[in-house]
Design an enzyme around this catalytic site. Structure first.
Site, PDB file in Angstrom:
ATOM      1  N   GLU A  13      -9.900  42.110  23.061  1.00  0.00           N
ATOM      2  CA  GLU A  13      -9.336  43.312  23.550  1.00  0.00           C
ATOM      3  C   GLU A  13      -8.562  43.987  22.265  1.00  0.00           C
ATOM      4  O   GLU A  13      -7.287  44.914  22.256  1.00  0.00           O
ATOM      5  CB  GLU A  13      -8.459  42.819  24.608  1.00  0.00           C
ATOM      6  N   ASP A 200     -13.350  44.647  36.659  1.00  0.00           N
ATOM      7  CA  ASP A 200     -14.083  43.739  37.639  1.00  0.00           C
ATOM      8  C   ASP A 200     -13.645  43.733  39.514  1.00  0.00           C
ATOM      9  O   ASP A 200     -12.130  44.528  38.719  1.00  0.00           O
ATOM     10  CB  ASP A 200     -14.500  42.137  38.292  1.00  0.00           C
TER      11      ASP A 200
HETATM   12  N1  ADE Z   1      -9.350  39.404  34.393  1.00  0.00           N
HETATM   13  C1  ADE Z   1     -10.655  39.938  33.973  1.00  0.00           C
HETATM   14  N2  ADE Z   1     -10.533  39.718  35.548  1.00  0.00           N
HETATM   15  C2  ADE Z   1     -10.194  39.148  36.229  1.00  0.00           C
HETATM   16  C3  ADE Z   1     -10.188  38.624  37.468  1.00  0.00           C
HETATM   17  N3  ADE Z   1     -11.111  38.551  38.588  1.00  0.00           N
HETATM   18  N4  ADE Z   1      -9.526  37.623  37.732  1.00  0.00           N
HETATM   19  C4  ADE Z   1      -8.052  36.930  36.956  1.00  0.00           C
HETATM   20  N5  ADE Z   1      -8.083  37.857  35.250  1.00  0.00           N
HETATM   21  C5  ADE Z   1      -9.141  39.308  35.345  1.00  0.00           C
END
Ligand code: ADE
Length: 232
Positions: A13, A200
């Site tokens: 990042e 996601d």
């Molecule tokens: N960072 C990226 N995706 C995430 C998720 N599903 N839950 C917590 N932190 C995250």
């Protein structure tokens, strides 16, 4: 003069920002390397804080005390809680809260830290607008939303848990550091914004999607941070 603290939880990042900046000084505190220098004509301190809320809070306080930053930006990836936010899109924080804080037994709202006087920590209006305008200018193909970041020390990968974060907190994205950075910035009176690209959907597909999309998502967010800082 502005000095901008830029925090990412993971190396991917912040690696692009670190490689593109001119570093004048590297300081190690609490196991974190703070890279001080200039990036895109702005004075910056770029740091990988590590994953989770404790790491993020420690990092914020070091940026406040040792580097006396005037602004804080948190860059990274997140799971989407909003059907309008797809993988690769960007969420800019309107505010942030801790979804894993619960003292409801004593009359506080779920997510409210007792005796703080607020549940969600508001991001700085000017930084939010600057991030949104810059995103539309430099990434016209990327869908960008302003919304709520909900943070907890959990990776969200379960549809029922996701639904609870939406119904209980009206979250737009879930991640693991933003609320601590917001909380620390609020206590230190430092304007902040959180910028998260979606890696996601925070549901049963997250376990597969996250490793596939995290690198590209992290780059989207870092590119926006780089573009906006010269106008702070
Ligand atoms: N960072 C990226 N995706 C995430 C998720 N599903 N839950 C917590 N932190 C995250």
């Amino acid at each position: 003069m502005s000095k901008i603290g830029i925090i990412g939880a993971m190396e991917l990042e912040v690696e692009q920002l670190k490689s593109e900046m001119t570093v004048s000084n590297i300081v190690t505190r609490a196991g974190m390397e703070f890279h001080e220098g200039t990036l895109n004509d702005a004075s910056v301190v770029v740091v990988r804080c590590g994953i989770g809320k404790v790491n993020a809070a420690l990092c914020l306080q070091i940026l406040a005390d040792l580097f006396e930053v005037t602004h804080v930006i948190n860059t990274g990836v997140a799971g989407s809680l909003n059907a309008k936010l797809d993988i690769g899109d960007i969420l800019i924080s309107k505010d942030a809260l801790h979804h894993d804080m619960n003292v409801t037994i004593f009359g506080y709202q779920a997510g409210e830290v007792p005796q703080m006087g607020c549940r969600e920590f508001p991001a700085d209006d000017r930084l939010v607008k600057l991030a949104e305008d810059t995103c539309k200018k430099v990434n016209p193909d990327i869908n960008v939303c302003v919304g709520r970041v909900v943070s907890g020390d959990q990776f969200i990968s379960d549809k029922a848990v996701k639904e609870g974060l939406i119904s209980g907190f009206q979250g737009d994205c879930a991640e693991m550091e933003g609320a601590s950075i917001a909380h620390g910035a609020y206590l230190n009176q430092i304007p902040f914004v959180i910028i998260r690209a979606i890696s996601d959907k925070a549901d049963d597909s997250a376990e597969m999607d996250y490793p596939t999309f995290e690198a590209d998502a992290a780059k989207h967010s870092a590119a926006l941070v780089k573009a906006m800082i010269k106008n702070i």
